[in-house]
Design an enzyme around this catalytic site. Structure first.
Site, mmCIF file in Angstrom:
data_model
loop_
_atom_site.group_PDB
_atom_site.id
_atom_site.type_symbol
_atom_site.label_atom_id
_atom_site.label_comp_id
_atom_site.label_asym_id
_atom_site.label_seq_id
_atom_site.Cartn_x
_atom_site.Cartn_y
_atom_site.Cartn_z
ATOM 1 N N GLY A 184 0.809 -1.219 0.000
ATOM 2 C CA GLY A 184 0.000 0.000 0.000
ATOM 3 C C GLY A 184 0.836 1.260 0.000
ATOM 4 O O GLY A 184 0.561 2.205 -0.753
ATOM 5 N N ILE A 185 1.887 1.303 0.817
ATOM 6 C CA ILE A 185 2.734 2.489 0.892
ATOM 7 C C ILE A 185 3.563 2.633 -0.368
ATOM 8 O O ILE A 185 3.660 3.714 -0.956
ATOM 9 C CB ILE A 185 3.635 2.416 2.141
ATOM 10 C CG1 ILE A 185 2.786 2.418 3.413
ATOM 11 C CG2 ILE A 185 4.632 3.568 2.170
ATOM 12 C CD1 ILE A 185 3.539 2.011 4.652
ATOM 13 N N VAL A 263 11.203 4.318 4.787
ATOM 14 C CA VAL A 263 9.939 4.477 5.517
ATOM 15 C C VAL A 263 9.312 3.112 5.783
ATOM 16 O O VAL A 263 8.140 3.025 6.143
ATOM 17 C CB VAL A 263 8.946 5.379 4.745
ATOM 18 C CG1 VAL A 263 9.449 6.801 4.677
ATOM 19 C CG2 VAL A 263 8.666 4.831 3.345
ATOM 20 N N ARG A 265 10.984 -0.632 7.320
ATOM 21 C CA ARG A 265 11.505 -1.063 8.608
ATOM 22 C C ARG A 265 13.019 -0.921 8.604
ATOM 23 O O ARG A 265 13.694 -1.169 7.605
ATOM 24 C CB ARG A 265 11.117 -2.523 8.900
ATOM 25 C CG ARG A 265 9.668 -2.674 9.359
ATOM 26 C CD ARG A 265 9.423 -1.976 10.693
ATOM 27 N NE ARG A 265 8.035 -2.058 11.144
ATOM 28 C CZ ARG A 265 7.128 -1.143 10.912
ATOM 29 N NH1 ARG A 265 7.422 -0.074 10.187
ATOM 30 N NH2 ARG A 265 5.896 -1.271 11.384
ATOM 31 N N ASP A 289 13.330 7.366 8.641
ATOM 32 C CA ASP A 289 12.293 7.468 9.667
ATOM 33 C C ASP A 289 12.333 6.263 10.595
ATOM 34 O O ASP A 289 11.736 6.290 11.666
ATOM 35 C CB ASP A 289 10.912 7.571 9.027
ATOM 36 C CG ASP A 289 9.815 7.737 10.060
ATOM 37 O OD1 ASP A 289 9.940 8.661 10.891
ATOM 38 O OD2 ASP A 289 8.856 6.946 10.069
ATOM 39 N N GLU A 294 15.400 0.660 17.764
ATOM 40 C CA GLU A 294 14.619 1.841 18.129
ATOM 41 C C GLU A 294 14.290 1.819 19.617
ATOM 42 O O GLU A 294 13.818 0.789 20.115
ATOM 43 C CB GLU A 294 13.331 1.911 17.297
ATOM 44 C CG GLU A 294 13.612 2.110 15.814
ATOM 45 C CD GLU A 294 12.353 2.237 14.970
ATOM 46 O OE1 GLU A 294 11.232 2.166 15.535
ATOM 47 O OE2 GLU A 294 12.484 2.414 13.749
ATOM 48 N N HIS A 313 10.659 7.589 13.919
ATOM 49 C CA HIS A 313 9.580 6.685 13.509
ATOM 50 C C HIS A 313 8.208 7.355 13.672
ATOM 51 O O HIS A 313 7.245 6.748 14.140
ATOM 52 C CB HIS A 313 9.622 5.379 14.306
ATOM 53 C CG HIS A 313 8.954 4.231 13.609
ATOM 54 N ND1 HIS A 313 9.295 2.918 13.828
ATOM 55 C CD2 HIS A 313 7.955 4.195 12.686
ATOM 56 C CE1 HIS A 313 8.539 2.128 13.091
ATOM 57 N NE2 HIS A 313 7.717 2.896 12.385
#
Length: 352
Positions: A184-185, A263, A265, A289, A294, A313
């Site tokens: 989708g992205i 954007v 992982r 991002d 993290e 993120h």
């Protein structure tokens, strides 16, 4: 959904009263259970884990897990913890569906360690696509920042320096952008980059065509075309198959002065190799991002690197995110109740 009694949906994440009432109103055939006093307070829109300083007493934790154990379906992975989800699945044979608030929620499902036998009667869905517009905008921002040499602009401005002679900037219309991952992205990203004039290529495991792509490249043929790529946009999920896919060999094969944006992982990019490529000038700019660890460790050289832009993120976040996630959940819930096709079902082999 074959349960003859009223299905019970438990909201397992901080959710405001307005959106909770929307779920109640739009799913009148379900019992909606919410225990906000047992949820950590949200610090901002889309803060699904909630305040990390929130702690339940042992009695509250027991009560919380007792409520989860009554669910036929969960809105969100409880405490964003795949381990806790696995515990609830083992305890609750009636749990048939969980919807993750994350686009990459497959990783949480994998950590639940659900047996293949149990998976036969269980469905997990994600919020993939909800963040498509915001992440596409960040990807565009990142590539433009690299193409226009944002670090140089900021340095000159801080130093009140008007350079002579002036220098040229790259134009998207002269660049080839490779979108790595066409879910989708990635699909939204490809369409937007095409609309602003870039030559857009894409690569994915499925190899399916996507609007805006000039070329779809099979994953096993990627290295043969990287020398023509000016900018790389990573939108892939974090899986065993994608870990460090973008490694030293991959980065060295890119065109000189390539721009890298992630954007997807953080685990997809080998950060040691990326820092080396940045230091050597092979990669001219990286907008990240997401990172492999993290929060990013304070000692990571990425923090201080003059050619790197780091965001915590949060590129997907917007004030409208909770509304979009709830709308998707309601749509999927109606399909679940009717025995219809649900969106974003987690692949039980690859967990995305």
């Amino acid at each position: 959904m074959q349960n003859e009694s009223r299905p019970r949906i438990v909201i397992a994440t901080p959710l405001n009263e307005e959106l909770t009432n929307r779920i109640i109103t739009e799913l009148p055939e379900c019992d909606i259970v919410s225990a906000p006093e047992l949820q950590p307070p949200a610090r901002y829109a889309g803060d699904w884990p909630g305040d990390p300083n929130f702690k339940r007493t042992p009695e509250e934790q027991e009560r919380y897990e007792d409520i989860l154990a009554t669910a036929d379906a969960l809105f969100a992975v409880p405490d964003e913890s795949g381990t806790l989800l696995g515990k609830i699945i083992q305890r609750n044979d009636n749990l048939r569906w969980v919807h993750t608030t994350a686009a990459g929620g497959g990783a949480q499902i994998k950590r639940a360690n659900i047996s293949p036998e149990r998976f036969e009667s269980f469905t997990a869905t994600t919020s993939a696509g909800v963040h498509g517009q915001t992440l596409t905008e960040f990807a565009l921002f990142g590539v433009l920042a690299g193409a226009k040499d944002l670090p140089r602009i900021q340095k000159d401005q801080r130093n009140s320096h008007w350079p002579e002679p002036r220098w040229t900037m790259r134009a998207l219309a002269d660049m080839t952008v490779l979108v790595l991952g066409l879910g989708g992205i990635g699909s939204r990203t490809a369409a937007v980059f095409s609309a602003v004039g870039a030559r857009v290529w894409g690569a994915s495991r499925s190899g399916r065509p996507v609007e805006g792509l000039e070329r779809v490249i099979p994953m096993d043929e990627l290295h043969s075309v990287l020398g023509e790529v000016d900018a790389l946009v990573v939108t892939l999920p974090g899986t065993d198959a994608t870990r460090h896919l973008v490694d030293a060999e991959f980065l060295n094969a890119l065109k000189d002065d390539a721009v890298v944006v992630n954007v997807g992982r953080g685990s997809v990019i080998d950060e040691v190799a990326l820092v080396d490529a940045l230091d050597r000038g092979k990669v001219s700019f990286a907008a990240l991002d997401v990172t492999d660890r993290e929060p990013l460790a304070s000692e990571s050289p990425l923090w201080q690197h003059e050619k790197v832009m780091i965001t915590p993120h949060n590129a997907a976040l917007s004030d409208k995110e909770p509304d979009r996630v709830v709308a998707l959940f309601i749509e999927n819930a109606k399909a679940w109740l009717a025995g219809g096709e649900m969106k974003n079902v987690v692949d039980k082999d690859h967990f995305y």
